[in-house]
Design a protein around this motif. Structure first.
Motif, PDB file in Angstrom:
ATOM      1  N   ALA A 172       0.817  -1.272   0.158  1.00  0.00           N
ATOM      2  CA  ALA A 172       0.236   0.039   0.130  1.00  0.00           C
ATOM      3  C   ALA A 172       0.625   1.195   0.039  1.00  0.00           C
ATOM      4  O   ALA A 172       0.547   2.307  -0.637  1.00  0.00           O
ATOM      5  N   VAL A 173       2.153   1.382   0.633  1.00  0.00           N
ATOM      6  CA  VAL A 173       2.812   2.403   0.786  1.00  0.00           C
ATOM      7  C   VAL A 173       3.390   2.603  -0.643  1.00  0.00           C
ATOM      8  O   VAL A 173       3.642   3.926  -1.128  1.00  0.00           O
ATOM      9  N   HIS A 174       3.766   1.500  -1.159  1.00  0.00           N
ATOM     10  CA  HIS A 174       4.457   1.715  -2.763  1.00  0.00           C
ATOM     11  C   HIS A 174       3.138   2.206  -3.476  1.00  0.00           C
ATOM     12  O   HIS A 174       3.772   3.063  -4.637  1.00  0.00           O
ATOM     13  N   VAL A 175       2.154   2.051  -3.325  1.00  0.00           N
ATOM     14  CA  VAL A 175       0.943   2.542  -4.227  1.00  0.00           C
ATOM     15  C   VAL A 175       0.950   3.885  -4.140  1.00  0.00           C
ATOM     16  O   VAL A 175       1.056   4.840  -5.012  1.00  0.00           O
ATOM     17  N   TYR A 176       0.896   4.379  -2.704  1.00  0.00           N
ATOM     18  CA  TYR A 176       0.881   5.500  -2.429  1.00  0.00           C
ATOM     19  C   TYR A 176       1.806   6.500  -2.951  1.00  0.00           C
ATOM     20  O   TYR A 176       1.757   7.623  -3.268  1.00  0.00           O
ATOM     21  N   TRP A 177       3.309   5.953  -2.881  1.00  0.00           N
ATOM     22  CA  TRP A 177       4.387   6.671  -3.374  1.00  0.00           C
ATOM     23  C   TRP A 177       4.092   6.832  -5.086  1.00  0.00           C
ATOM     24  O   TRP A 177       4.521   7.725  -5.663  1.00  0.00           O
ATOM     25  N   GLY A 178       3.485   5.655  -5.620  1.00  0.00           N
ATOM     26  CA  GLY A 178       3.378   5.805  -7.180  1.00  0.00           C
ATOM     27  C   GLY A 178       2.378   6.947  -7.370  1.00  0.00           C
ATOM     28  O   GLY A 178       2.662   7.388  -8.608  1.00  0.00           O
TER      29      GLY A 178
END
Length: 165
Positions: free
Chosen positions: A40-46
């Motif tokens: 989820a954090v990587h999606v947020y960063w993306g």
């Protein structure tokens, strides 16, 4: 006397198996939850989220280990990592509970691949500054040694424990 010792051995074995099973369940759910949260954090960063930091240029120094002005990984790169993390989380649970989803050997191989990748990331993080000396001047270096690498090693151990438990 022999019957009493045999009974005690059976009770001890059943108790150990129960605790290993419960411990494996805890490790499976915990490691899967952390992997899903990281996805989820990587999606947020993306999609442009700035945390940790106030802007993309700060985030690249903290998360990626590149100097200010360097491009942050693209949406597709972030989503690829998110997909791999989420798939790893699902694989851990499938290996533990969904044995009819895929062949048991494929699930076992997949879970041990996750352990290997997380372990390599964790160990490699402690030596990364030798390959990328410029990271030593960035916040990433400290975080990599204190947070990112230990987290990867802890996740590798938890996934292995879930697979064995």
């Amino acid at each position: 006397m022999g019957l009493l010792l045999s009974s005690a051995a059976v009770v001890a074995g059943v108790t150990a198996a129960f605790h290993a099973s419960v411990g494996g369940d805890v490790l499976a759910w915990t490691s899967s939850g952390v992997l899903a949260a990281l996805a989820a954090v990587h999606v947020y960063w993306g999609v442009g989220g700035a945390w940790p930091g106030d802007a993309r240029h700060e985030k690249v120094e903290i998360v990626v280990g590149l100097p200010k002005g360097s491009p942050f990984p693209s949406l597709s790169q972030c989503l690829l990592v998110a997909f791999l993390l989420a798939s790893s989380a699902a694989l851990v649970l499938a290996q533990r509970y969904g044995r009819d989803v895929l062949p048991v050997s494929a699930l076992r191989l997949g879970v041990w691949a996750v352990v290997l990748v997380l372990g390599a990331r964790g160990l490699g993080g402690f030596f990364e500054a030798r390959l990328r000396p410029a990271t030593r001047a960035l916040p990433y270096h400290r975080l990599n040694r204190r947070v990112y690498s230990p987290l990867a090693l802890a996740l590798a151990a938890a996934v292995a424990g879930a697979a064995l438990g």
